[in-house]
Scaffold this active site. Structure first.
Site, PDB file in Angstrom:
ATOM      1  N   GLY A  39       0.810  -1.169  -0.039  1.00 33.23           N
ATOM      2  CA  GLY A  39       0.067   0.155  -0.105  1.00 33.23           C
ATOM      3  C   GLY A  39       1.018   1.253   0.013  1.00 33.23           C
ATOM      4  N   GLN A  44       3.400   9.965   1.667  1.00 35.80           N
ATOM      5  CA  GLN A  44       4.701   9.207   1.503  1.00 35.80           C
ATOM      6  C   GLN A  44       5.376   9.574   0.092  1.00 35.80           C
ATOM      7  OE1 GLN A  44       2.967   5.053   2.225  1.00 35.80           O
ATOM      8  NE2 GLN A  44       5.049   4.743   3.000  1.00 35.80           N
ATOM      9  N   CYS A  93       7.520  -0.874   5.926  1.00 41.18           N
ATOM     10  CA  CYS A  93       6.742   0.455   5.455  1.00 41.18           C
ATOM     11  C   CYS A  93       7.875   0.766   4.238  1.00 41.18           C
ATOM     12  CB  CYS A  93       6.484   1.402   6.443  1.00 41.18           C
ATOM     13  SG  CYS A  93       5.952   2.963   5.587  1.00 41.18           S
ATOM     14  N   LEU A  94       7.677   1.232   3.177  1.00 39.72           N
ATOM     15  CA  LEU A  94       8.348   2.036   2.169  1.00 39.72           C
ATOM     16  C   LEU A  94       9.034   3.141   2.753  1.00 39.72           C
ATOM     17  CD1 LEU A  94       6.167   1.146  -1.014  1.00 39.72           C
ATOM     18  CD2 LEU A  94       8.195  -0.294  -0.182  1.00 39.72           C
ATOM     19  N   HIS A 135      -2.560   0.613   8.723  1.00 35.90           N
ATOM     20  CA  HIS A 135      -1.190   1.069   8.482  1.00 35.90           C
ATOM     21  C   HIS A 135      -1.236   2.441   7.417  1.00 35.90           C
ATOM     22  CE1 HIS A 135       3.241   0.502   7.436  1.00 35.90           C
ATOM     23  NE2 HIS A 135       2.831   1.205   6.596  1.00 35.90           N
ATOM     24  N   GLU A 136      -2.041   2.067   6.318  1.00 34.21           N
ATOM     25  CA  GLU A 136      -1.900   3.388   5.296  1.00 34.21           C
ATOM     26  C   GLU A 136      -2.633   4.428   5.946  1.00 34.21           C
ATOM     27  OE1 GLU A 136       0.126   2.946   3.010  1.00 34.21           O
ATOM     28  OE2 GLU A 136       0.408   0.804   3.138  1.00 34.21           O
ATOM     29  N   HIS A 139      -0.718   7.042   7.912  1.00 28.13           N
ATOM     30  CA  HIS A 139      -0.003   7.969   7.277  1.00 28.13           C
ATOM     31  C   HIS A 139      -0.548   9.202   6.946  1.00 28.13           C
ATOM     32  CE1 HIS A 139       3.877   5.532   6.219  1.00 28.13           C
ATOM     33  NE2 HIS A 139       2.850   4.492   5.948  1.00 28.13           N
TER      34      HIS A 139
HETATM   35 NI    NI Z   1       3.986   2.642   5.363  1.00 25.10          NI
END
Ligand code: NI
Length: 171
Positions: A39, A44, A93-94, A135-136, A139
């Site tokens: 995701g 991000q 996480c990216l 999680h998403e 952000h």
């Molecule tokens: Ni993340």
């Protein structure tokens, strides 16, 4: 991690089905697929808007044993836990490359919001699906998963924690 843009509360989207919004969704998709993410959220990629994308019709090689989550654009989300039950599982996480941590999340949630055309989304999810959404959407509230952790003995480099899956992956 460390970029102040990841610590903001993102702005709600006020205009749907616009060229700018469709372009943002495409940028999220392209970035997520290039990085093999589960995701991605607009902050991000430096965009201060309440827009996330998650899910896939194909198994994620970074999370091969996880159930499929339907590909979803979710805008202006609201998450409501449906019970007090929590579950802990590993997340990456990216924006926190090369690391994994054990994160408690609500086991079962309702989530509502809109897609990029302004159509309402209203779903109940549990388990991995519920985890990805939490999680998403975190952000969008300036939260990265380490800020949700309670046991930092369960936080480390992917290649140390999971030597079998890390060789070709930086996240
Ligand atoms: Ni993340």
């Amino acid at each position: 991690m460390g970029d102040a843009r990841l610590l903001r509360t993102a702005q709600p989207v006020t205009a749907f089905d616009t060229d700018a919004l469709h372009q943002l969704v495409q940028d999220l998709l392209d970035t997520m697929r290039a990085a093999q993410g589960a995701g991605l959220a607009a902050p991000q990629i430096g965009v201060d808007q309440q827009v996330v994308f998650f899910g896939s019709n194909e198994r994620n090689p970074r999370y091969p044993d996880r159930p499929l989550v339907p590909p979803t654009v979710l805008i202006n989300p609201v998450i409501t836990p449906l019970s007090d039950e929590e579950a802990s599982d590993w997340e990456g996480c990216l924006s926190v490359p090369g690391m994994r941590g054990l994160v408690p999340r609500w086991q079962k949630i309702r989530y509502t919001g809109f897609d990029q055309y302004g159509d309402a989304i209203d779903r109940v999810a549990e388990g991995f699906h519920a985890r990805v959404v939490q999680h998403e959407c975190d952000h969008l509230w300036g939260k990265l998963y380490p800020m949700r952790m309670r046991d930092f003995t369960q936080f480390g480099f992917t290649e140390v924690l999971f030597p079998d899956i890390s060789a070709a992956e930086d996240d």
